[in-house]
Write a protein that holds these residues in place. Structure first.
Motif, short mmCIF file in Angstrom:
data_model
loop_
_atom_site.label_atom_id
_atom_site.label_comp_id
_atom_site.label_asym_id
_atom_site.label_seq_id
_atom_site.Cartn_x
_atom_site.Cartn_y
_atom_site.Cartn_z
N GLN A 1 9.81 3.36 31.65
CA GLN A 1 8.10 4.13 31.58
C GLN A 1 7.50 3.03 30.39
OE1 GLN A 1 7.76 7.98 31.70
NE2 GLN A 1 5.56 7.72 33.74
N VAL A 2 6.22 1.97 31.03
CA VAL A 2 5.24 1.57 29.24
C VAL A 2 4.91 2.47 28.84
CG1 VAL A 2 3.58 0.25 29.20
CG2 VAL A 2 5.03 -0.10 30.81
N GLN A 3 4.62 2.94 27.67
CA GLN A 3 4.06 3.39 26.67
C GLN A 3 3.06 2.85 26.16
OE1 GLN A 3 4.95 6.86 26.54
NE2 GLN A 3 6.47 6.27 27.58
N LEU A 4 2.25 3.86 25.29
CA LEU A 4 0.78 3.12 25.06
C LEU A 4 0.73 3.82 23.53
CD1 LEU A 4 -1.37 2.97 28.35
CD2 LEU A 4 -0.01 1.26 27.62
N VAL A 5 -0.24 2.72 22.57
CA VAL A 5 -0.15 3.50 21.33
C VAL A 5 -1.82 2.52 21.14
CG1 VAL A 5 0.25 2.83 18.89
CG2 VAL A 5 1.81 3.47 20.65
N GLU A 6 -2.68 3.68 20.80
CA GLU A 6 -4.04 3.06 20.05
C GLU A 6 -3.75 3.21 19.41
OE1 GLU A 6 -4.78 6.04 23.46
OE2 GLU A 6 -3.17 6.03 21.89
N SER A 7 -4.61 2.19 18.40
CA SER A 7 -4.85 1.51 16.72
C SER A 7 -6.43 0.69 17.15
CB SER A 7 -3.62 0.65 16.11
OG SER A 7 -3.75 -0.32 16.89
N GLY A 8 -6.66 0.93 15.52
CA GLY A 8 -8.12 0.28 15.02
C GLY A 8 -9.45 1.49 15.02
N GLY A 9 -8.72 2.58 15.12
CA GLY A 9 -10.08 3.64 14.64
C GLY A 9 -10.75 3.28 13.27
N GLY A 10 -11.44 3.76 13.12
CA GLY A 10 -11.66 4.25 11.29
C GLY A 10 -13.50 4.92 11.67
N LEU A 11 -13.88 5.06 10.51
CA LEU A 11 -14.94 5.67 9.89
C LEU A 11 -16.39 4.08 9.89
CD1 LEU A 11 -17.13 7.89 9.14
CD2 LEU A 11 -16.21 7.74 7.38
N VAL A 12 -17.40 4.66 10.62
CA VAL A 12 -18.42 2.96 10.25
C VAL A 12 -19.16 4.05 10.53
CG1 VAL A 12 -18.17 2.80 13.05
CG2 VAL A 12 -18.66 0.33 11.58
N GLN A 13 -20.47 2.72 9.44
CA GLN A 13 -21.48 2.91 9.99
C GLN A 13 -22.78 3.32 11.81
OE1 GLN A 13 -23.78 1.61 6.54
NE2 GLN A 13 -23.51 3.93 5.46
N ALA A 14 -23.52 3.66 11.75
CA ALA A 14 -23.88 3.00 12.59
C ALA A 14 -24.87 1.41 13.03
CB ALA A 14 -25.44 4.25 13.17
N GLY A 15 -24.17 1.01 14.57
CA GLY A 15 -24.87 -0.66 14.20
C GLY A 15 -23.78 -1.06 13.90
N GLY A 16 -22.95 -0.20 13.13
CA GLY A 16 -21.18 -1.65 12.36
C GLY A 16 -20.61 -1.67 14.25
N SER A 17 -19.29 -1.91 13.74
CA SER A 17 -18.74 -2.43 15.00
C SER A 17 -17.01 -2.34 14.52
CB SER A 17 -18.47 -4.45 14.87
OG SER A 17 -19.61 -4.53 16.00
N LEU A 18 -16.28 -1.94 15.83
CA LEU A 18 -14.52 -1.75 15.31
C LEU A 18 -14.21 -2.34 16.78
CD1 LEU A 18 -14.64 2.15 14.18
CD2 LEU A 18 -13.92 0.12 13.14
N ARG A 19 -12.91 -2.52 16.20
CA ARG A 19 -11.98 -3.13 17.81
C ARG A 19 -11.00 -2.32 17.42
NH1 ARG A 19 -9.02 -8.96 18.99
NH2 ARG A 19 -7.77 -8.34 17.23
N LEU A 20 -10.97 -1.39 19.01
CA LEU A 20 -8.97 -0.78 19.93
C LEU A 20 -8.05 -1.51 19.92
CD1 LEU A 20 -11.07 2.30 20.12
CD2 LEU A 20 -11.00 1.63 18.06
N SER A 21 -7.37 -1.35 19.69
CA SER A 21 -6.21 -1.60 20.41
C SER A 21 -5.32 -1.06 20.81
CB SER A 21 -4.90 -2.46 19.70
OG SER A 21 -6.22 -3.52 18.37
N CYS A 22 -4.76 -1.03 22.51
CA CYS A 22 -4.01 -0.93 22.91
C CYS A 22 -2.87 -1.08 23.19
CB CYS A 22 -4.53 0.13 24.51
SG CYS A 22 -3.75 0.98 25.25
N ALA A 23 -1.63 -1.59 22.23
CA ALA A 23 -0.73 -1.95 22.41
C ALA A 23 0.81 -0.99 23.39
CB ALA A 23 -0.10 -1.98 21.11
N ALA A 24 1.16 -2.36 24.09
CA ALA A 24 1.97 -1.32 25.58
C ALA A 24 3.64 -1.55 24.86
CB ALA A 24 1.44 -2.06 26.50
N SER A 25 4.35 -0.87 25.60
CA SER A 25 5.73 -0.99 25.20
C SER A 25 6.48 -1.78 25.60
CB SER A 25 6.55 -0.48 24.84
OG SER A 25 6.26 0.41 26.07
N GLY A 26 5.56 -2.05 26.96
CA GLY A 26 6.23 -3.58 27.79
C GLY A 26 5.26 -3.92 28.32
N SER A 27 5.63 -4.78 29.48
CA SER A 27 4.48 -5.84 30.30
C SER A 27 3.09 -4.81 30.43
CB SER A 27 5.61 -6.59 30.53
OG SER A 27 4.61 -7.42 31.92
N ILE A 28 2.65 -5.54 30.63
CA ILE A 28 1.21 -4.90 30.52
C ILE A 28 0.72 -6.32 32.39
CG2 ILE A 28 0.46 -3.97 28.96
CD1 ILE A 28 -1.78 -6.37 28.47
N VAL A 29 1.00 -7.03 32.59
CA VAL A 29 0.79 -7.99 33.49
C VAL A 29 -0.27 -7.53 35.00
CG1 VAL A 29 1.86 -9.50 34.75
CG2 VAL A 29 2.51 -9.93 32.33
#
Length: 110
Positions: A1-29
């Motif tokens: 069974q595929v597991q999912l792990v998020e990353s990329g969060g943090g503290l940012v000022q209003a107007g700023g940007s972030l990119r979150l990632s969701c990495a899977a332990s297996g194929s997401i096709v």
């Protein structure tokens, strides 16, 4: 069974940007992946979906500011978040509909 792990969060000022990632332990096709978020004291809410076809859907509150994408070769789904607002502060989760990640905290300061 595929597991999912998020990353990329943090503290940012209003107007700023972030990119979150969701990495899977297996194929997401063959997986459609949703992004949800939960702010303190609020119910979890749907944010965006990216489908096997690479088509996307967004909640009205983030449409035009957030972009979901996927890299099947890396088994990773992304959520690019631009023009962040204080009200975007929440724990962000990715899910295949069955499996949920542990979440990543996004805090937007004014």
């Amino acid at each position: 069974q595929v597991q999912l792990v998020e990353s990329g969060g943090g503290l940012v000022q209003a107007g700023g940007s972030l990119r979150l990632s969701c990495a899977a332990s297996g194929s997401i096709v063959s997986l459609n992946v949703d992004w949800y978020r939960q702010a303190p004291g609020k119910q979890r809410e749907w944010v965006a979906s990216i489908f096997v076809s690479h088509s996307t859907l967004y909640a009205d509150s983030v449409n035009g500011r957030f972009t979901a994408s996927r890299d099947n070769a890396r088994n990773t789904v992304y959520l690019e978040m631009n023009t962040l607002k204080v009200e975007d502060t929440a724990v962000y989760y990715c899910t295949s509909g069955v499996i949920w990640g542990q979440g990543t905290q996004v805090t937007v300061s004014s």
